[in-house]
Design an enzyme around this catalytic site. Structure first.
Site, PDB file in Angstrom:
ATOM      1  N   GLU A 435      21.151 -15.812  50.318  1.00 13.51           N
ATOM      2  CA  GLU A 435      21.306 -17.467  50.184  1.00 13.51           C
ATOM      3  C   GLU A 435      21.927 -17.442  49.415  1.00 13.51           C
ATOM      4  O   GLU A 435      22.491 -18.576  48.957  1.00 13.51           O
ATOM      5  CB  GLU A 435      20.496 -18.396  50.736  1.00 13.51           C
ATOM      6  CG  GLU A 435      20.035 -18.687  52.090  1.00 13.51           C
ATOM      7  CD  GLU A 435      19.360 -16.996  52.897  1.00 13.51           C
ATOM      8  OE1 GLU A 435      19.416 -16.097  52.259  1.00 13.51           O
ATOM      9  OE2 GLU A 435      19.159 -16.943  53.972  1.00 13.51           O
ATOM     10  N   HIS A 505      11.433 -23.009  60.772  1.00 11.95           N
ATOM     11  CA  HIS A 505      12.999 -23.479  61.839  1.00 11.95           C
ATOM     12  C   HIS A 505      12.449 -25.153  61.438  1.00 11.95           C
ATOM     13  O   HIS A 505      13.730 -25.595  62.421  1.00 11.95           O
ATOM     14  CB  HIS A 505      13.547 -22.915  63.108  1.00 11.95           C
ATOM     15  CG  HIS A 505      13.126 -21.673  62.789  1.00 11.95           C
ATOM     16  ND1 HIS A 505      12.531 -20.733  62.790  1.00 11.95           N
ATOM     17  CD2 HIS A 505      14.250 -20.667  62.254  1.00 11.95           C
ATOM     18  CE1 HIS A 505      12.596 -19.328  62.913  1.00 11.95           C
ATOM     19  NE2 HIS A 505      13.941 -19.349  62.760  1.00 11.95           N
TER      20      HIS A 505
END
Ligand SMILES: Cc1ncc(C[n+]2csc(CCOP(=O)(O)OP(=O)(O)O)c2C)c(N)n1
Length: 704
Positions: A435, A505
């Site tokens: 990321e 999530h």
């Protein structure tokens, strides 16, 4: 890996002019450092970190590169490189004293944080290692401009054989970002020149503790397509030879190159450090014998290139220039205090303005949020060849030869489905699973004038990119005094209410980002808003965090027909979802619909809430909030993120502060409990606010 040794290189092969000029810059660099140290001791400068001991490799590299043609991401010890490229001692001293007309930052950054738009020296920050991913991004931008010719016509400063220079210390090579950068640069054969200036220490930590085996070049020698050279960075001919070979390799697009230059650091880490605390006298003496300035003067003498008199004249000329430059810089005014918040955002493009308020022209069937985000991306990619989409799994199929045989992936939520197939693999591609790399590279590309729209697969995984976002992306315009900027979009699916997403999530966390100056944070609650806000995000001139509540991606209640390719919603404009009189509910994202769900029960009790969907969290629509609170006199701030230190705390505090006399009840907040979103739906429901909680909170407020 090859080693460039001194005997391979004869100083005689280099012209006298080149050697004398290189010596002059090495000497100048040393003297600027010495002068800056003096200024610091006199309290006329406020920090000092020197390039002493690194001068020779820096000048050698710069001599093979061109300011304003190649691109530069230097380290703080690269004073000599910058001087060789064309930064003047006067400009450096303006930085030392923090003058308002300091061209690097207008007095905002410490000295030695180099920046020059004209010379393509991209404003340097202080974190060790972040610059490497940005440099790789700039090189990726170069490759993009080569592949997408229409974009090259719109970009400025692109040259087909340009090189992106990045330097770092031996310590910085331990940062994960270094390894992420190599993985990507080598995989794509990007035109990056790495120079590792290895002075054997990272503050007090020696390289044998820092680096497995004590040699960074040994560790990286098996990276594919990477030319690795090792040299004595205090020896000019050797450094010049190594840098020349490396630059040539990169210019010919054979891949990236890494020069591992052994240098010294005789002036301690900075003026705040005393290396005698951790380096023995013996080690220090040994280093001193490799002083690049002394060695360079010896070389000139031994080769008979200059007489003692000429040497003295060169030095006297530099000393004179430095004296004049310091006097001039000391007379400069500091920046005016009232300019301190200038350039946090673009001074020319205002995404809250009417220009970004463009009406929809509906056609077709109602579509989901996923469809309308995809439609906005398609429109923008068609409109502007500089728009490039990358992230994990965003392509349809990485292997182009398989593309015709498969349906295509287009993201784990299918938001980017079909973009690669339609626009080609140069414009929509998969990135590696890293990321910081996705954001850091996007920043480098945006600095080159491209417009990346990158995806962080789940908001929960944005944290490796936090250093890039917080310390780099958001500060670039401000810290360079508007010389550089990097407007681009980070898309991230966010939040819970999906059942089973669990802790990694389903999280929220937007308040951590709304806290950051310079970032536009947006969170749509409907398909139509997602479409209009994303277009604004792409066309605006600032970094935007575009948060997509994934619970809403495919809901039927928020669908809308395609609103046309110019539909835009300005930032900072809330939506009045429901008119009411009893209380105001200020909310956004998934909770907009939950508040609407709570309406029926409340209306049966005669409670009529006014529901505001903020849509854009920073900037936010204070005017609409204030007007509504003045009307209802009661307010509930409702969000999915944790309650404490959350987004609602700021809104509530401002209402209490500025609208106190209009209130008939305390400002209330309803939000997630201060925990994490769990796996089992019963547990998830217990953490996240539910319609029944909203009913209870609204009822309590109404009857207060
Ligand atoms: C990410 C980060 N961590 C820590 C620091 C504090 N720091 C500044 S310079 C430095 C040492 C860097 O060593 P090296 O990369 O070898 O460069 P050198 O200073 O020796 O030239 C450290 C730890 C920082 N600036 N950034």
């Amino acid at each position: 890996m090859s080693t460039v040794t001194n005997h391979e290189v004869k100083a005689a092969r280099l012209s006298k002019e080149l050697l004398v000029e290189a010596f002059r810059i090495v000497y100048m660099s040393r003297r600027v450092d010495d002068k800056e140290i003096q200024l610091k001791r006199q309290n006329r400068a406020f920090f000092q970190i020197s390039g002493v001991g690194h001068e020779t490799i820096a000048v050698a590299a710069a001599l093979h590169l061109k300011g304003g043609y190649d691109w530069f991401y230097p380290y703080y010890r690269d004073r000599a490189l910058c001087l060789q490229l064309g930064v003047t001692p006067y400009e450096m001293f303006l930085g030392s004293v923090g003058a308002g007309n300091d061209p690097a930052s207008g007095g905002r950054q410490m000295p030695s944080h180099w920046s020059s738009r004209k010379l393509h020296i991209v404003s340097q920050s202080s974190p060790t290692g972040t610059q490497i991913l940005q440099a790789v991004g700039a090189a990726e931008g170069s490759q993009y401009l080569e592949l997408v010719k229409e974009a090259a016509d719109l970009a400025t400063g692109f040259h087909a054989d340009e090189v992106v220079y990045v330097s770092l210390g031996d310590g910085a090579s331990s940062e994960g970002e270094f390894w992420e950068s190599l993985n990507w640069a080598c995989g794509r054969k990007l035109p990056v020149l790495y120079v590792v200036e290895d002075n054997g220490y990272a503050i007090s930590v020696p390289v044998d503790v820092q680096t497995a085996g004590g040699s960074i070049s040994r560790l990286v020698k098996n990276f594919p397509h990477l030319l690795v050279l090792e040299c004595d960075g205090t020896d000019f001919p050797e450094s010049y030879e190594a840098a020349g070979k490396a630059v040539e390799y990169v210019r010919r697009r054979k891949g990236p190159a890494l020069v591992h230059a052994h240098v010294i650091r005789p002036y301690s880490h900075s003026l705040s450090d005393d290396e005698r605390l951790y380096k023995s006298e013996e080690v220090r003496q040994k280093e001193a014998r490799r002083d690049p300035l002394v060695r360079f003067a010896e070389l000139l003498r031994e080769e008979g290139l200059v007489s003692e008199k000429e040497l003295k004249e060169i030095q006297a000329g530099v000393d004179r220039e430095i004296r004049e430059a310091v006097d001039q810089a000391l007379a400069a005014e500091p920046a005016a205090a009232n300019t301190v918040l200038r350039f946090l955002c673009s001074p020319t493009v205002d995404p809250t303005s009417a220009e970004f308020d463009q009406p929809p022209k509906f056609h077709g069937e109602a579509k989901t949020m996923v469809d309308l985000i995809n439609a906005a991306l398609r429109d923008e990619m068609a409109r502007d060849p500089r728009v490039v989409v990358f992230g994990q799994d965003v392509a349809d199929c990485s292997h182009e030869n398989e593309l015709a045989k498969v349906k295509g992936k287009g993201g784990v939520f299918k938001v980017t489905y079909g973009l690669q197939r339609h626009f080609g693999s140069a414009r929509c591609y998969n990135s590696h699973l890293a990321e910081a790399s996705i954001v850091g590279r996007a920043m480098g590309m945006a600095t080159r004038g491209l417009k990346p729209v990158v995806e962080i697969q789940f908001f929960d995984y944005i944290w490796p990119a936090m250093m890039q976002i917080r310390d780099e992306v958001l500060t670039l315009r401000w810290r360079s005094n508007n010389e550089f900027s990097c407007p681009f979009v980070i898309r991230a699916p966010i939040g819970g209410y999906l059942a089973g997403g669990a802790i990694y999530h389903s999280q929220s966390g937007e308040s951590i980002f709304t806290h950051l100056p310079g970032l536009r944070v947006v969170m749509p609650a409907t398909a139509l808003d997602a479409n209009g806000l994303l277009r604004t995000a792409i066309r605006c001139d600032d970094p935007v965090l575009f948060l997509e509540p994934k619970h809403l991606y495919r809901q039927t209640h928020n669908r809308a027909p395609y609103p046309g390719r110019d539909y835009m919603i300005p930032f900072g404009k809330a939506k009045l979802v429901e008119e009411g009189t009893t209380l105001t509910i200020v909310t956004y994202g998934s909770l907009v619909h939950l508040a609407v769900q709570a309406l029926k029960a409340l209306e049966q009790e005669g409670i009529q809430p006014e529901i505001l969907d903020l849509r854009s969290l920073n900037p936010y629509d204070w005017e609409m909030i204030a007007a509504s609170v003045k009307k209802t006199s009661r307010v509930l701030v409702l969000h999915e993120d944790n309650i404490s230190w959350g987004y609602g705390a700021e809104i509530a505090a401002r209402i209490a502060d500025e609208l106190f006399e209009f209130l008939d009840a305390p400002v209330r907040r309803l939000a997630a409990k201060d925990g994490y979103v769990p796996y089992h739906p019963v547990l998830e429901d217990a953490v996240l606010p539910q319609p029944a909680d909203i009913v209870r909170a609204a009822r309590a407020l109404a009857s207060y």
